[in-house]
Design an enzyme around this catalytic site. Sequence first.
Site, short mmCIF file in Angstrom:
data_model
loop_
_atom_site.label_atom_id
_atom_site.label_comp_id
_atom_site.label_asym_id
_atom_site.label_seq_id
_atom_site.Cartn_x
_atom_site.Cartn_y
_atom_site.Cartn_z
N LYS A 34 -20.38 16.33 -22.92
CA LYS A 34 -19.39 16.88 -22.00
C LYS A 34 -18.12 16.04 -22.03
O LYS A 34 -18.10 14.92 -22.57
CB LYS A 34 -19.97 16.92 -20.58
N ARG A 132 -25.35 16.96 -4.88
CA ARG A 132 -24.24 17.63 -5.56
C ARG A 132 -24.74 19.03 -5.92
O ARG A 132 -25.06 19.81 -5.05
CB ARG A 132 -23.80 16.85 -6.80
N HIS A 158 -31.06 15.52 -11.30
CA HIS A 158 -30.26 14.38 -11.75
C HIS A 158 -30.44 13.24 -10.75
O HIS A 158 -30.46 13.46 -9.54
CB HIS A 158 -28.78 14.77 -11.84
N ARG A 213 -31.91 13.10 -21.32
CA ARG A 213 -30.51 13.48 -21.43
C ARG A 213 -29.59 12.24 -21.49
O ARG A 213 -28.85 11.98 -20.55
CB ARG A 213 -30.09 14.33 -20.23
N TYR A 254 8.82 -5.46 -15.97
CA TYR A 254 9.28 -5.02 -14.65
C TYR A 254 8.84 -5.99 -13.55
O TYR A 254 7.70 -6.45 -13.53
CB TYR A 254 8.74 -3.64 -14.32
N CYS A 301 3.49 -1.43 -18.94
CA CYS A 301 4.50 -0.38 -18.78
C CYS A 301 3.95 0.95 -19.27
O CYS A 301 2.84 1.03 -19.81
CB CYS A 301 5.76 -0.74 -19.55
N ASP A 303 4.84 2.69 -21.82
CA ASP A 303 4.80 2.84 -23.27
C ASP A 303 4.44 1.56 -24.01
O ASP A 303 4.36 1.58 -25.24
CB ASP A 303 6.17 3.29 -23.79
#
Length: 361
Positions: A34, A132, A158, A213, A254, A301, A303
């Site tokens: 998933k 859930r 689960h 699983r 920064y 930052c 980038d």
Amino acid sequence: MARSEVVVDLGALRHNVALLAGLAPAADTMAVVKADGYGHGAVEVARAALEAGATWLGSCSTAEALALRTAGIQAPVLAWLDAPDEDLAAGIAADVDMSVSSLSDLRRVEKAAEEADARPRIHLKIDTGLSRNGCQPADWPELVEQARQHEVVAIWSHLASADVIGDPSIDLQAKRFDDAYEVAKAHGLDPRRHIANSAALLTRPDLHFDLVRPGIAIYGLNPVPTDHDLRPVMSFRSRVALTKRIPAGESVSYGMTWTAPEDTTLALVPAGYADGVPRALSGRMEVLLHGKRRPVVGRVCMDQVVVDCGDDEIAEGAEVVLFGDGSRGEPTATEWAELTGTIDYEIVCGMYRPRVRRIYT
């Protein structure tokens, strides 16, 4: 090499799947792919996992399962969570197994099966304590009775705290799961059972039942403190875009949160929080560059990050390993998670980014 790359080692993944399947020899192994294979690429991971001994695949949504079918993968696949208005007919027509947690779920699957003119394969899910998805125990007998007319492949659930070895909730959930199985048998069903995730596969062989699983463990990240030979599958690397020498007293990035205590060489690396480097690692992370771990200084930052290299000569274009399997002393995804107060699942799942090329070895 691209400016930033996620490298997925399919050999390591095959090793992990074979190891995990070997720990549950009496059960089938469902490789959970998933969320685009936890950020590793669902189709490529699925193929490698099946080659290594997995016999089933697990997806979250029907759309994810259909992507596997479109890629030509015909192994059994289970889809377990769709929005109420999702079109399930295409999944049923493509032989995708459907999870059912309620009577309303069952009605949607029945309607979709009529549209697809196909018989649905159903896994009934019982809520054993995670609260859930899954059917409440009080509603379980009616759901089982209503589902009897269909092909009920399995019942499943689960675990909430399987990653905490010895947690009392595990035995409580196991007891509730066994009770649900007895109800199913009393209604004439003979379903397979599956409840073991990665952690339970590794630590609770009594819960392997008919199908296990593994999810995070097939990607080489261990959810429990055991010494199994799991090998991290994902590495994240970039390269030096620029180097410069700055004098003592100059600040970096920064907010000028870091100031050079002495003359030093900086290496600019073009990977930032838009590329999967958490800003929360500002002032706390290191990278592997020219064979040494070196600190990232100043704020992360959007980038880029800046690495303090001291008096070492650094070549522009040199490889920078932001995280890997740790074999060369580099940081790992688990280290990033611990530093930022999260789990390594989140780190690797977050590495699918537009500017980051994903490659396979």
